[in-house]
Design an enzyme around this catalytic site. Structure first.
Site, PDB file in Angstrom:
ATOM      1  N   ASP A   1       2.899 -25.441  -9.168  1.00  7.54           N
ATOM      2  CA  ASP A   1       3.147 -26.743  -9.171  1.00  7.54           C
ATOM      3  C   ASP A   1       1.958 -27.356  -8.744  1.00  7.54           C
ATOM      4  OD1 ASP A   1       4.638 -29.206  -8.976  1.00  7.54           O
ATOM      5  OD2 ASP A   1       5.221 -28.699  -7.178  1.00  7.54           O
TER       6      ASP A   1
ATOM      7  N   ASN B   1      13.405 -29.959 -15.148  1.00  7.61           N
ATOM      8  CA  ASN B   1      12.043 -30.457 -16.151  1.00  7.61           C
ATOM      9  C   ASN B   1      11.966 -31.065 -18.046  1.00  7.61           C
ATOM     10  OD1 ASN B   1       9.864 -27.310 -14.755  1.00  7.61           O
ATOM     11  ND2 ASN B   1      10.039 -29.717 -13.736  1.00  7.61           N
TER      12      ASN B   1
ATOM     13  N   ARG C   1       3.393 -20.894  -3.451  1.00  5.34           N
ATOM     14  CA  ARG C   1       4.044 -22.597  -3.825  1.00  5.34           C
ATOM     15  C   ARG C   1       2.895 -23.026  -3.224  1.00  5.34           C
ATOM     16  NH1 ARG C   1       9.086 -26.211  -5.039  1.00  5.34           N
ATOM     17  NH2 ARG C   1       8.333 -27.579  -6.525  1.00  5.34           N
TER      18      ARG C   1
ATOM     19  N   SER D   1      13.369 -25.329  -5.440  1.00  7.71           N
ATOM     20  CA  SER D   1      12.981 -25.740  -6.684  1.00  7.71           C
ATOM     21  C   SER D   1      13.956 -25.035  -8.050  1.00  7.71           C
ATOM     22  CB  SER D   1      11.743 -26.468  -7.172  1.00  7.71           C
ATOM     23  OG  SER D   1      11.804 -27.071  -6.410  1.00  7.71           O
TER      24      SER D   1
HETATM   25  C1  IPE Z   1       9.417 -26.448  -9.536  1.00  4.17           C
HETATM   26  O1  IPE Z   1       8.473 -27.785 -10.119  1.00  4.17           O
HETATM   27  C2  IPE Z   1       8.805 -26.240 -11.478  1.00  4.17           C
HETATM   28  C3  IPE Z   1       8.120 -25.872 -11.571  1.00  4.17           C
HETATM   29  C4  IPE Z   1       6.391 -25.582 -11.249  1.00  4.17           C
HETATM   30  C5  IPE Z   1       7.508 -25.080 -13.186  1.00  4.17           C
HETATM   31  P1  IPE Z   1       8.737 -29.375 -10.197  1.00  4.17           P
HETATM   32  O2  IPE Z   1       7.694 -29.750  -9.659  1.00  4.17           O
HETATM   33  O3  IPE Z   1       9.606 -29.289 -11.098  1.00  4.17           O
HETATM   34  O4  IPE Z   1       9.852 -29.120  -8.752  1.00  4.17           O
HETATM   35  P2  IPE Z   1      10.193 -30.604  -7.654  1.00  4.17           P
HETATM   36  O5  IPE Z   1      10.723 -31.428  -9.030  1.00  4.17           O
HETATM   37  O6  IPE Z   1       9.017 -30.652  -7.246  1.00  4.17           O
HETATM   38  O7  IPE Z   1      11.475 -30.236  -7.007  1.00  4.17           O
HETATM   39  C1  IPE Z   2       4.218 -28.178 -12.203  1.00  2.00           C
HETATM   40  O1  IPE Z   2       2.831 -28.962 -12.028  1.00  2.00           O
HETATM   41  C2  IPE Z   2       4.599 -27.751 -13.659  1.00  2.00           C
HETATM   42  C3  IPE Z   2       5.737 -27.682 -14.320  1.00  2.00           C
HETATM   43  C4  IPE Z   2       6.306 -28.366 -13.650  1.00  2.00           C
HETATM   44  C5  IPE Z   2       5.821 -27.835 -15.219  1.00  2.00           C
HETATM   45  P1  IPE Z   2       4.207 -30.822 -11.858  1.00  2.00           P
HETATM   46  O2  IPE Z   2       4.000 -31.266 -13.305  1.00  2.00           O
HETATM   47  O3  IPE Z   2       5.312 -30.430 -11.413  1.00  2.00           O
HETATM   48  O4  IPE Z   2       2.354 -32.019 -11.279  1.00  2.00           O
HETATM   49  P2  IPE Z   2       3.385 -32.532 -10.111  1.00  2.00           P
HETATM   50  O5  IPE Z   2       4.512 -32.303  -9.161  1.00  2.00           O
HETATM   51  O6  IPE Z   2       3.811 -33.660 -10.655  1.00  2.00           O
HETATM   52  O7  IPE Z   2       1.955 -33.240  -9.195  1.00  2.00           O
HETATM   53 MG    MG Z   3       5.635 -30.866  -9.481  1.00  2.00          MG
END
Ligand code: IPE
Ligand code: IPE
Ligand code: MG
Length: 254
Positions: free
Chosen positions: A30, A78, A198, A206
């Protein structure tokens, strides 16, 4: 930044005990979007660098002898992101899978995908299955890529399968055990994660490995995934090695 993040990164590098590594490490990759935003780049640039980080960390885990690495690449939630971002992430995954088809045998990687495949584009799915097939006899690290993965979805699907067996008369309700449920999850045959990492400062699961994480040790850091590196992994492992895992019992050393 508080307890995590920058300050922590200034600490001297700590070396894990390579004889007491966690057998199974899981990572919620993340922070890609925020990494890009900090640099005034499109979010997709963060995903691109994040996918490089994944390659680097998988290689490191394989080199030091971690047996299982499970990464959260795309959740069942997602899909709610802008279509262009979803398309870009799927494109990066496709690129990784294409590379994996050529390299899993050389790198001795056993690659698997965990998640609901029904929503994956047929072309990508075909490549994923090809990569899995090529790697199925590999004996090095097991890499599990969670794609369209949700912990609740995984448990729901297991319950549906068991309910069908009950309905068909081949399974008695009292024979449904935790072990049997575990055998119906994507993770069947894989030991539960010892350590779940994480990055990015979020302190939540998540929907990641809800069933399997019952006794996992968590490690949170403010470092964003594209900035995560081997030293960060070392720090997480050192932290893991300082924990006392009791599994509901009492500490054997005390
Ligand atoms: C969790 O991250 C999913 C992945 C890293 C693939 P998210 O960015 O989707 O989670 P939330 O929305 O912050 O909980
Ligand atoms: C994780 O990074 C990748 C996926 C969830 C696919 P994010 O895209 O959630 O990055 P932030 O949380 O917005 O910084
Ligand atoms: Mg994220």
């Amino acid at each position: 930044m508080g307890l995590f993040g920058k300050k922590k990164r200034d600490l001297p590098v700590q070396t894990p005990d390579m004889n007491a590594l966690p057998k199974h490490i899981a990572i919620i990759m993340d922070g890609n979007g925020r990494w890009a935003k900090q640099r005034h780049l499109p979010r997709t640039a963060g995903h691109s660098v994040g996918s490089e980080t994944f390659r680097k960390i998988a290689t490191y885990c394989n080199d030091i002898g971690v047996k299982y690495l499970t990464v959260y690449a795309f959740s069942t939630e997602n899909w709610s992101r802008p279509q262009a971002e979803v398309t870009a992430i799927m494109g990066l995954l496709r690129q990784y899978v294409l590379e994996a088809i050529d390299s899993v045998e050389k790198d001795n990687i056993h690659l698997r995908f965990w998640g609901d495949r029904s929503r994956i584009a047929p072309e990508l799915l075909e490549l994923m299955e090809h990569a899995e097939k090529k790697s199925e006899r590999m004996t090095g690290i097991f890499v599990n890529v969670c794609l369209n993965y949700g912990g609740r979805d995984e448990i729901t699907k297991a319950v549906q399968k068991l309910a069908e067996s009950v309905k068909a008369g081949s399974l008695a309700p009292q024979d449904i055990t935790a072990e049997l449920i575990g055998e119906h999850l994507y993770s069947a045959g894989t030991p539960d994660p010892d350590l779940i990492i994480r990055p990015s400062g979020e302190i939540r699961t998540s929907n990641f490995l809800l069933w399997q994480s019952a006794y996992s040790e968590y490690y949170f850091t403010d470092v964003l995934w594209p900035d995560f590196d081997e030293r960060e992994l070392d720090r997480a492992i050192v932290s893991f090695q300082s924990r006392s895992r009791r599994f509901g019992g009492v500490d054997a050393k005390k």
